[in-house]
Design an enzyme around this catalytic site. Structure first.
Site, PDB file in Angstrom:
ATOM      1  N   ARG A 119      18.320  57.446  45.151  1.00  0.00           N
ATOM      2  CA  ARG A 119      19.281  58.429  45.677  1.00  0.00           C
ATOM      3  C   ARG A 119      20.128  57.904  46.823  1.00  0.00           C
ATOM      4  NH1 ARG A 119      14.725  61.435  44.811  1.00  0.00           N
ATOM      5  NH2 ARG A 119      14.828  62.624  42.891  1.00  0.00           N
ATOM      6  N   LYS A 141      34.871  54.057  47.096  1.00  0.00           N
ATOM      7  CA  LYS A 141      34.871  54.399  45.671  1.00  0.00           C
ATOM      8  C   LYS A 141      34.076  53.347  44.916  1.00  0.00           C
ATOM      9  CE  LYS A 141      39.181  56.922  44.950  1.00  0.00           C
ATOM     10  NZ  LYS A 141      40.403  56.963  44.112  1.00  0.00           N
ATOM     11  N   GLU A 183      48.365  45.081  44.829  1.00  0.00           N
ATOM     12  CA  GLU A 183      47.861  46.145  45.705  1.00  0.00           C
ATOM     13  C   GLU A 183      48.462  46.002  47.101  1.00  0.00           C
ATOM     14  OE1 GLU A 183      46.220  48.566  44.365  1.00  0.00           O
ATOM     15  OE2 GLU A 183      44.900  47.827  42.777  1.00  0.00           O
ATOM     16  N   LYS A 225      44.922  51.121  54.339  1.00  0.00           N
ATOM     17  CA  LYS A 225      43.908  51.774  53.506  1.00  0.00           C
ATOM     18  C   LYS A 225      42.901  52.521  54.375  1.00  0.00           C
ATOM     19  CE  LYS A 225      41.065  51.971  49.607  1.00  0.00           C
ATOM     20  NZ  LYS A 225      40.658  51.456  48.316  1.00  0.00           N
ATOM     21  N   GLU A 235      39.644  62.133  48.537  1.00  0.00           N
ATOM     22  CA  GLU A 235      40.850  62.281  47.730  1.00  0.00           C
ATOM     23  C   GLU A 235      41.132  63.715  47.330  1.00  0.00           C
ATOM     24  OE1 GLU A 235      41.673  58.960  45.054  1.00  0.00           O
ATOM     25  OE2 GLU A 235      42.660  60.359  43.689  1.00  0.00           O
ATOM     26  N   ARG A 239      45.105  60.705  49.841  1.00  0.00           N
ATOM     27  CA  ARG A 239      44.510  59.461  49.357  1.00  0.00           C
ATOM     28  C   ARG A 239      45.054  59.093  47.977  1.00  0.00           C
ATOM     29  NH1 ARG A 239      38.286  57.058  49.572  1.00  0.00           N
ATOM     30  NH2 ARG A 239      38.780  55.243  48.301  1.00  0.00           N
ATOM     31  N   ASN A 243      47.177  55.606  44.484  1.00  0.00           N
ATOM     32  CA  ASN A 243      47.191  55.416  43.035  1.00  0.00           C
ATOM     33  C   ASN A 243      48.582  55.117  42.498  1.00  0.00           C
ATOM     34  OD1 ASN A 243      44.423  55.957  42.836  1.00  0.00           O
ATOM     35  ND2 ASN A 243      44.828  58.145  42.931  1.00  0.00           N
ATOM     36  N   HIS A 246      48.999  53.397  39.212  1.00  0.00           N
ATOM     37  CA  HIS A 246      47.677  53.272  38.601  1.00  0.00           C
ATOM     38  C   HIS A 246      47.492  54.111  37.341  1.00  0.00           C
ATOM     39  CE1 HIS A 246      46.659  50.957  42.092  1.00  0.00           C
ATOM     40  NE2 HIS A 246      45.408  50.808  41.708  1.00  0.00           N
ATOM     41  N   HIS A 250      46.285  52.134  34.374  1.00  0.00           N
ATOM     42  CA  HIS A 250      45.009  52.363  33.678  1.00  0.00           C
ATOM     43  C   HIS A 250      45.230  52.506  32.176  1.00  0.00           C
ATOM     44  CE1 HIS A 250      42.742  53.885  37.494  1.00  0.00           C
ATOM     45  NE2 HIS A 250      42.816  52.570  37.437  1.00  0.00           N
ATOM     46  N   HIS A 263      43.695  44.074  36.365  1.00  0.00           N
ATOM     47  CA  HIS A 263      43.999  45.349  37.013  1.00  0.00           C
ATOM     48  C   HIS A 263      45.316  45.262  37.802  1.00  0.00           C
ATOM     49  CE1 HIS A 263      43.327  49.139  39.064  1.00  0.00           C
ATOM     50  NE2 HIS A 263      43.501  48.530  40.224  1.00  0.00           N
TER      51      HIS A 263
HETATM   52  P1  NAD Z   1      37.146  40.696  39.455  1.00  0.00           P
HETATM   53  O1  NAD Z   1      36.055  41.275  40.225  1.00  0.00           O
HETATM   54  O2  NAD Z   1      37.029  40.677  37.985  1.00  0.00           O
HETATM   55  O3  NAD Z   1      37.438  39.226  39.983  1.00  0.00           O
HETATM   56  C1  NAD Z   1      38.443  38.459  39.395  1.00  0.00           C
HETATM   57  C2  NAD Z   1      37.936  37.102  38.897  1.00  0.00           C
HETATM   58  O4  NAD Z   1      37.805  36.214  40.000  1.00  0.00           O
HETATM   59  C3  NAD Z   1      36.590  37.139  38.240  1.00  0.00           C
HETATM   60  O5  NAD Z   1      36.562  36.221  37.195  1.00  0.00           O
HETATM   61  C4  NAD Z   1      35.657  36.688  39.362  1.00  0.00           C
HETATM   62  O6  NAD Z   1      34.462  36.138  38.891  1.00  0.00           O
HETATM   63  C5  NAD Z   1      36.500  35.652  40.024  1.00  0.00           C
HETATM   64  N1  NAD Z   1      36.233  35.375  41.427  1.00  0.00           N
HETATM   65  C6  NAD Z   1      35.878  36.251  42.381  1.00  0.00           C
HETATM   66  N2  NAD Z   1      35.899  35.665  43.575  1.00  0.00           N
HETATM   67  C7  NAD Z   1      36.260  34.379  43.376  1.00  0.00           C
HETATM   68  C8  NAD Z   1      36.474  33.285  44.230  1.00  0.00           C
HETATM   69  N3  NAD Z   1      36.384  33.402  45.555  1.00  0.00           N
HETATM   70  N4  NAD Z   1      36.822  32.094  43.683  1.00  0.00           N
HETATM   71  C9  NAD Z   1      36.982  31.989  42.344  1.00  0.00           C
HETATM   72  N5  NAD Z   1      36.820  32.994  41.489  1.00  0.00           N
HETATM   73  C10 NAD Z   1      36.462  34.185  42.002  1.00  0.00           C
HETATM   74  O7  NAD Z   1      38.535  41.464  39.744  1.00  0.00           O
HETATM   75  P2  NAD Z   1      39.177  42.079  41.064  1.00  0.00           P
HETATM   76  O8  NAD Z   1      40.626  41.978  40.857  1.00  0.00           O
HETATM   77  O9  NAD Z   1      38.585  41.541  42.291  1.00  0.00           O
HETATM   78  O10 NAD Z   1      38.760  43.607  40.989  1.00  0.00           O
HETATM   79  C11 NAD Z   1      39.187  44.429  39.937  1.00  0.00           C
HETATM   80  C12 NAD Z   1      38.251  45.589  39.835  1.00  0.00           C
HETATM   81  O11 NAD Z   1      38.286  46.335  41.048  1.00  0.00           O
HETATM   82  C13 NAD Z   1      38.601  46.564  38.735  1.00  0.00           C
HETATM   83  O12 NAD Z   1      37.431  46.877  38.035  1.00  0.00           O
HETATM   84  C14 NAD Z   1      39.130  47.784  39.473  1.00  0.00           C
HETATM   85  O13 NAD Z   1      38.883  48.974  38.784  1.00  0.00           O
HETATM   86  C15 NAD Z   1      38.362  47.717  40.739  1.00  0.00           C
HETATM   87  N6  NAD Z   1      39.013  48.392  41.857  1.00  0.00           N
HETATM   88  C16 NAD Z   1      38.286  49.279  42.567  1.00  0.00           C
HETATM   89  C17 NAD Z   1      38.835  49.918  43.650  1.00  0.00           C
HETATM   90  C18 NAD Z   1      38.009  50.828  44.482  1.00  0.00           C
HETATM   91  O14 NAD Z   1      38.544  51.519  45.360  1.00  0.00           O
HETATM   92  N7  NAD Z   1      36.712  50.863  44.285  1.00  0.00           N
HETATM   93  C19 NAD Z   1      40.157  49.649  44.018  1.00  0.00           C
HETATM   94  C20 NAD Z   1      40.887  48.725  43.265  1.00  0.00           C
HETATM   95  C21 NAD Z   1      40.284  48.105  42.194  1.00  0.00           C
HETATM   96 MG    MG Z   2      43.764  49.431  42.278  1.00  0.00          MG
END
Ligand code: NAD
Ligand code: MG
Length: 360
Positions: A119, A141, A183, A225, A235, A239, A243, A246, A250, A263
């Site tokens: 939990r 999030k 972003e 942010k 949100e 907030r 998006n 987005h 999406h 993304h």
């Molecule tokens: P990701 O986590 O897939 O990372 C991108 C790639 O880079 C992957 O292959 C990873 O293994 C690699 N990688 C990571 N760090 C590295 C490094 N230092 N050196 C070499 N390779 C590295 O993608 P992302 O763009 O970081 O995140 C996208 C995700 O985040 C999506 O799922 C999206 O929905 C989510 N997201 C969440 C929020 C939130 O508020 N929670 C906001 C925006 C995006």
């Molecule tokens: Mg995003």
């Protein structure tokens, strides 16, 4: 060079540390680790690069790790469950701490596991992509994907700290760097015209990973942010401005299969579509649409959705979006470059035009 910002959420406030070499600084972790058990959640790409230095920083604690497969297509219920297998195998108690080491996929999955394990347990974000350093690691999030829609299952669960080591970006593939810039541009577009001007004149430095330029972009993004999250954590209002692009994005991601469009790439095209619709509705000047498209292009991102995604399919996919309230589609639109609004008064014909348009 290190800067610390604060996300102001009363007794759940937390620091965001930004700077080079932070990953292996024990001092940053210790104040946030209560028990002795630490589970590092990472993936098979990041582990060989950064797991050893992080482990070294946690010397003296009982540290385990779970290494997930790499990719958005693994942000699933089945893969997520492996985190619980690892926690239960190692008999982790409620006073344990989860550390997410990786990009947004790892951060979202580890954070959601921390929200649910017994939990709710403590959680630290160590983001290693530009996108996760400027966006996903901040704000609480967390979640996973469902085949019918992105991030459809999740929770709000704030971390106790965000430790963004800017040196980890040295190993990031160029395509991922560009995706993170989507972003960054978003923050300028919704809130800060001066930052957008700065981004326009420093895009070359950012793309060549000039450390000073990157650190500035990360700090300003996190400031914006953190401010928006502090004003509206769950949100219920403003907030949603985060998006921008987005809802279109999406739909592009879901339509193309998770992992084919990054993304940030989908958000880049989505922001251009939001600008296009804003102009069609008479809220934004055509010159500003062109400026947005130029910025997105300069960041190395697509400005158009995939050609095979037609308006009808777009609408279906957008209807699943969490931003739909009472069956009414709500979109973030631009009233100026640096100023955005959330609107549910979308002109349907103009929307169709935006969804079908492919600019040269
Ligand atoms: P990701 O986590 O897939 O990372 C991108 C790639 O880079 C992957 O292959 C990873 O293994 C690699 N990688 C990571 N760090 C590295 C490094 N230092 N050196 C070499 N390779 C590295 O993608 P992302 O763009 O970081 O995140 C996208 C995700 O985040 C999506 O799922 C999206 O929905 C989510 N997201 C969440 C929020 C939130 O508020 N929670 C906001 C925006 C995006
Ligand atoms: Mg995003």
């Amino acid at each position: 060079m290190t800067r610390t910002l604060e996300v102001d959420l009363g007794d759940r406030s937390y620091p965001i540390h930004i700077g080079p070499g932070l990953l292996h600084d024990p001092v940053l972790y210790r104040p946030h680790i209560r028990g002795r058990q630490v589970m590092i959640v990472t993936n098979e790409t990041v582990a060989p690069l950064y797991l050893a230095p992080l482990r070294a920083a946690l010397d003296g604690l009982e540290v385990c790790e779970v290494v997930l497969p790499d990719g958005e297509q693994y942000k699933t219920l089945e893969v997520w469950n492996r985190i619980f297998d690892a926690l239960l195998d190692a008999r982790f108690a409620r006073d344990c701490t989860l550390i997410a080491l990786g990009g947004g996929v790892v951060g979202d999955m580890a954070g959601f596991a921390a929200a649910c394990y017994q939990r709710g347990v403590a959680f630290i974000q160590v983001p290693t992509t530009l996108l996760s350093q400027v966006d996903s690691s901040v704000g609480g999030k967390t979640g996973i994907n469902h085949p019918a829609g992105k991030n459809m299952i999740g929770a709000f669960h704030q971390p106790l700290a965000v430790i963004a080591d800017t040196e980890t970006l040295d190993t990031l593939p160029q395509r991922e760097l560009s995706a993170g810039l989507a972003e960054v541009l978003k923050y300028g577009l919704i809130r800060d015209p001066a930052f957008l001007d700065w981004l326009e004149s420093h895009m070359a430095e950012l793309l060549s990973r000039d450390p000073e330029a990157l650190a500035h972009a990360i700090r300003r993004s996190c400031e914006i942010k953190a401010q928006i999250v502090a004003e509206d954590e769950l949100e219920s209002g403003q907030r949603a401005l985060l998006n921008l692009g987005h809802t279109f994005g999406h739909a592009i991601e879901t339509a193309s299969g998770y992992g084919n469009w990054l993304h940030g790439e989908a958000v880049g095209a989505g922001m251009c579509m939001a600008a296009d619709l804003s102009a069609r509705m008479g809220w934004l000047a055509e010159a500003d649409v062109e400026r947005v498209r130029r910025l997105v292009t300069c960041a190395g991102l697509p400005t158009e959705p995939p050609p095979e995604l037609d308006a009808e399919r777009f609408r279906e996919l957008m209807a699943v979006d969490k931003k739909v309230l009472d069956g009414r589609l709500r979109l973030v639109l631009l009233t100026a470059v640096g100023e955005a609004v959330i609107s549910d008064e979308i002109d349907q014909d103009q929307l169709t035009a935006t969804l079908s348009a492919r600019r040269p």
